[in-house]
Design a protein around this motif. Structure first.
Motif, PDB file in Angstrom:
ATOM      1  N   ALA A   2      86.878  11.025  14.866  1.00 35.65           N
ATOM      2  CA  ALA A   2      87.216  12.331  15.430  1.00 35.65           C
ATOM      3  C   ALA A   2      86.031  12.888  16.194  1.00 35.65           C
ATOM      4  O   ALA A   2      84.879  12.752  15.779  1.00 35.65           O
ATOM      5  CB  ALA A   2      87.630  13.288  14.323  1.00 35.65           C
ATOM      6  N   LEU A   3      86.311  13.484  17.323  1.00 34.74           N
ATOM      7  CA  LEU A   3      85.277  14.117  18.120  1.00 34.74           C
ATOM      8  C   LEU A   3      85.052  15.518  17.592  1.00 34.74           C
ATOM      9  O   LEU A   3      85.984  16.298  17.460  1.00 34.74           O
ATOM     10  CB  LEU A   3      85.717  14.167  19.591  1.00 34.74           C
ATOM     11  N   THR A   4      83.784  15.829  17.258  1.00 28.38           N
ATOM     12  CA  THR A   4      83.471  17.169  16.766  1.00 28.38           C
ATOM     13  C   THR A   4      82.425  17.795  17.662  1.00 28.38           C
ATOM     14  O   THR A   4      81.612  17.109  18.261  1.00 28.38           O
ATOM     15  CB  THR A   4      82.927  17.141  15.322  1.00 28.38           C
ATOM     16  N   GLN A   5      82.461  19.072  17.747  1.00 29.60           N
ATOM     17  CA  GLN A   5      81.479  19.822  18.505  1.00 29.60           C
ATOM     18  C   GLN A   5      81.105  21.053  17.696  1.00 29.60           C
ATOM     19  O   GLN A   5      81.763  22.071  17.784  1.00 29.60           O
ATOM     20  CB  GLN A   5      82.037  20.250  19.873  1.00 29.60           C
ATOM     21  N   GLN A   6      80.081  20.943  16.887  1.00 30.75           N
ATOM     22  CA  GLN A   6      79.605  22.081  16.122  1.00 30.75           C
ATOM     23  C   GLN A   6      78.678  22.895  17.010  1.00 30.75           C
ATOM     24  O   GLN A   6      77.766  22.354  17.619  1.00 30.75           O
ATOM     25  CB  GLN A   6      78.853  21.633  14.885  1.00 30.75           C
ATOM     26  N   THR A   7      78.929  24.171  17.093  1.00 33.35           N
ATOM     27  CA  THR A   7      78.068  25.032  17.879  1.00 33.35           C
ATOM     28  C   THR A   7      76.740  25.197  17.156  1.00 33.35           C
ATOM     29  O   THR A   7      76.697  25.486  15.967  1.00 33.35           O
ATOM     30  CB  THR A   7      78.724  26.408  18.088  1.00 33.35           C
ATOM     31  N   MET A   8      75.660  24.972  17.902  1.00 31.68           N
ATOM     32  CA  MET A   8      74.319  25.106  17.335  1.00 31.68           C
ATOM     33  C   MET A   8      73.558  26.143  18.145  1.00 31.68           C
ATOM     34  O   MET A   8      73.729  26.254  19.350  1.00 31.68           O
ATOM     35  CB  MET A   8      73.560  23.771  17.388  1.00 31.68           C
ATOM     36  N   THR A   9      72.683  26.856  17.468  1.00 31.10           N
ATOM     37  CA  THR A   9      71.803  27.801  18.153  1.00 31.10           C
ATOM     38  C   THR A   9      70.566  27.056  18.654  1.00 31.10           C
ATOM     39  O   THR A   9      70.282  25.931  18.227  1.00 31.10           O
ATOM     40  CB  THR A   9      71.353  28.925  17.209  1.00 31.10           C
ATOM     41  N   ASP A  10      69.817  27.691  19.543  1.00 30.79           N
ATOM     42  CA  ASP A  10      68.557  27.105  20.009  1.00 30.79           C
ATOM     43  C   ASP A  10      67.617  26.845  18.844  1.00 30.79           C
ATOM     44  O   ASP A  10      66.956  25.807  18.785  1.00 30.79           O
ATOM     45  CB  ASP A  10      67.883  28.030  21.022  1.00 30.79           C
ATOM     46  N   GLU A  11      67.542  27.785  17.903  1.00 31.89           N
ATOM     47  CA  GLU A  11      66.651  27.617  16.750  1.00 31.89           C
ATOM     48  C   GLU A  11      67.073  26.446  15.868  1.00 31.89           C
ATOM     49  O   GLU A  11      66.227  25.749  15.301  1.00 31.89           O
ATOM     50  CB  GLU A  11      66.556  28.911  15.942  1.00 31.89           C
ATOM     51  N   GLN A  12      68.365  26.215  15.746  1.00 27.55           N
ATOM     52  CA  GLN A  12      68.834  25.072  14.970  1.00 27.55           C
ATOM     53  C   GLN A  12      68.476  23.761  15.661  1.00 27.55           C
ATOM     54  O   GLN A  12      68.038  22.812  15.017  1.00 27.55           O
ATOM     55  CB  GLN A  12      70.342  25.172  14.731  1.00 27.55           C
ATOM     56  N   ARG A  13      68.653  23.703  16.977  1.00 29.47           N
ATOM     57  CA  ARG A  13      68.251  22.506  17.718  1.00 29.47           C
ATOM     58  C   ARG A  13      66.741  22.287  17.599  1.00 29.47           C
ATOM     59  O   ARG A  13      66.269  21.162  17.414  1.00 29.47           O
ATOM     60  CB  ARG A  13      68.683  22.612  19.185  1.00 29.47           C
ATOM     61  N   LYS A  14      65.988  23.378  17.683  1.00 29.73           N
ATOM     62  CA  LYS A  14      64.534  23.300  17.535  1.00 29.73           C
ATOM     63  C   LYS A  14      64.169  22.739  16.155  1.00 29.73           C
ATOM     64  O   LYS A  14      63.235  21.938  16.033  1.00 29.73           O
ATOM     65  CB  LYS A  14      63.915  24.683  17.737  1.00 29.73           C
ATOM     66  N   SER A  15      64.890  23.130  15.124  1.00 37.09           N
ATOM     67  CA  SER A  15      64.586  22.647  13.770  1.00 37.09           C
ATOM     68  C   SER A  15      64.800  21.136  13.663  1.00 37.09           C
ATOM     69  O   SER A  15      64.042  20.456  12.966  1.00 37.09           O
ATOM     70  CB  SER A  15      65.401  23.393  12.710  1.00 37.09           C
ATOM     71  N   TRP A 118      51.809  15.599  25.805  1.00 37.41           N
ATOM     72  CA  TRP A 118      53.111  14.967  25.948  1.00 37.41           C
ATOM     73  C   TRP A 118      54.187  16.023  26.184  1.00 37.41           C
ATOM     74  O   TRP A 118      53.957  17.222  25.984  1.00 37.41           O
ATOM     75  CB  TRP A 118      53.445  14.141  24.699  1.00 37.41           C
ATOM     76  N   CYS A 119      55.350  15.543  26.570  1.00 33.78           N
ATOM     77  CA  CYS A 119      56.511  16.401  26.757  1.00 33.78           C
ATOM     78  C   CYS A 119      57.741  15.599  26.357  1.00 33.78           C
ATOM     79  O   CYS A 119      57.917  14.459  26.808  1.00 33.78           O
ATOM     80  CB  CYS A 119      56.593  16.842  28.225  1.00 33.78           C
ATOM     81  N   ASP A 120      58.572  16.154  25.508  1.00 36.48           N
ATOM     82  CA  ASP A 120      59.814  15.509  25.075  1.00 36.48           C
ATOM     83  C   ASP A 120      60.997  16.341  25.532  1.00 36.48           C
ATOM     84  O   ASP A 120      61.014  17.565  25.345  1.00 36.48           O
ATOM     85  CB  ASP A 120      59.873  15.386  23.547  1.00 36.48           C
ATOM     86  N   VAL A 121      61.985  15.671  26.106  1.00 32.55           N
ATOM     87  CA  VAL A 121      63.232  16.319  26.498  1.00 32.55           C
ATOM     88  C   VAL A 121      64.303  15.837  25.521  1.00 32.55           C
ATOM     89  O   VAL A 121      64.581  14.640  25.425  1.00 32.55           O
ATOM     90  CB  VAL A 121      63.620  15.976  27.950  1.00 32.55           C
ATOM     91  N   PHE A 122      64.876  16.785  24.792  1.00 29.31           N
ATOM     92  CA  PHE A 122      65.886  16.479  23.770  1.00 29.31           C
ATOM     93  C   PHE A 122      67.264  16.951  24.208  1.00 29.31           C
ATOM     94  O   PHE A 122      67.386  17.995  24.850  1.00 29.31           O
ATOM     95  CB  PHE A 122      65.579  17.226  22.464  1.00 29.31           C
ATOM     96  N   GLU A 123      68.264  16.228  23.778  1.00 33.17           N
ATOM     97  CA  GLU A 123      69.648  16.706  23.792  1.00 33.17           C
ATOM     98  C   GLU A 123      70.116  16.595  22.348  1.00 33.17           C
ATOM     99  O   GLU A 123      70.129  15.495  21.778  1.00 33.17           O
ATOM    100  CB  GLU A 123      70.514  15.854  24.712  1.00 33.17           C
ATOM    101  N   ILE A 124      70.427  17.733  21.752  1.00 30.64           N
ATOM    102  CA  ILE A 124      70.781  17.762  20.331  1.00 30.64           C
ATOM    103  C   ILE A 124      72.129  18.446  20.184  1.00 30.64           C
ATOM    104  O   ILE A 124      72.326  19.571  20.647  1.00 30.64           O
ATOM    105  CB  ILE A 124      69.698  18.490  19.505  1.00 30.64           C
ATOM    106  N   ARG A 125      73.034  17.749  19.521  1.00 28.35           N
ATOM    107  CA  ARG A 125      74.389  18.250  19.319  1.00 28.35           C
ATOM    108  C   ARG A 125      74.872  17.780  17.949  1.00 28.35           C
ATOM    109  O   ARG A 125      74.564  16.665  17.530  1.00 28.35           O
ATOM    110  CB  ARG A 125      75.285  17.691  20.436  1.00 28.35           C
ATOM    111  N   ASP A 126      75.616  18.620  17.282  1.00 32.04           N
ATOM    112  CA  ASP A 126      76.180  18.274  15.962  1.00 32.04           C
ATOM    113  C   ASP A 126      75.092  17.836  14.975  1.00 32.04           C
ATOM    114  O   ASP A 126      75.285  16.927  14.188  1.00 32.04           O
ATOM    115  CB  ASP A 126      77.245  17.179  16.083  1.00 32.04           C
ATOM    116  N   TRP A 127      73.914  18.458  15.053  1.00 32.85           N
ATOM    117  CA  TRP A 127      72.782  18.212  14.162  1.00 32.85           C
ATOM    118  C   TRP A 127      72.188  16.822  14.324  1.00 32.85           C
ATOM    119  O   TRP A 127      71.480  16.335  13.445  1.00 32.85           O
ATOM    120  CB  TRP A 127      73.159  18.476  12.698  1.00 32.85           C
ATOM    121  N   LYS A 128      72.453  16.174  15.445  1.00 32.11           N
ATOM    122  CA  LYS A 128      71.912  14.840  15.714  1.00 32.11           C
ATOM    123  C   LYS A 128      71.266  14.817  17.094  1.00 32.11           C
ATOM    124  O   LYS A 128      71.761  15.449  18.034  1.00 32.11           O
ATOM    125  CB  LYS A 128      73.028  13.768  15.677  1.00 32.11           C
TER     126      LYS A 128
END
Length: 155
Positions: A2-15, A118-128
């Protein structure tokens, strides 16, 4: 699946990104005792300079094993991180580190042109982590100087 899309805040992605960076400082082990690979989606991508693009946990594990095998220890400078939030799943972290590579030690700013920033570019969705592109100088010990004429002149 199943495809899920949990809404995350910026702070959650940062964590999630912080957990990833801290795991490197602890030999690839997360704060819960799990593997750093647990932080990634199954089909995630990681880019590392001079290694290339790793897709999926198996290739990411190989990248981390090969690159991590050259690093004796690393410590990120968390207090100086700059975070950029995009208003979507993408965030950027700019930072510094120090540690010891098998070829010698490094510290951001010593010398000024050396490794450690250094610099890291992240894409974070559904806590992953879906994507992490890492931008840094992989010559941690600063030995690749002969190819750069401006480094030959100490003035």
């Amino acid at each position: 699946m199943a495809l899920t899309q949990q809404t995350m805040t910026d702070e959650q992605r940062k964590s999630v990104a912080l957990e990833y960076l801290k795991a490197f400082d602890h030999g690839g082990v997360t704060s819960t005792g799990g593997s750093i690979l647990d932080l990634f989606a199954d089909d995630a991508q990681v880019f590392f300079p001079k290694w290339g693009l790793a897709t999926g946990k198996e290739q990411i594990g190989r990248l981390f094993t090969e690159v991590g095998g050259t690093i004796k220890r690393i410590e990120h400078h968390y207090a100086g991180f700059n975070w950029i939030f995009s208003g979507s799943d993408v965030l950027v972290c700019e930072g510094a580190s120090h540690g010891e590579h098998r070829d010698g030690p490094w510290r951001a700013g010593v010398p000024e042109w050396g490794a450690g920033r250094w610099c890291d570019v992240f894409e974070i969705r559904d806590w992953k982590i879906q994507r992490c592109f890492i931008y840094l100088d992989p010559d941690y010990a600063g030995q690749d100087t002969a190819r750069y004429p401006w480094l030959a002149d100490p003035a």
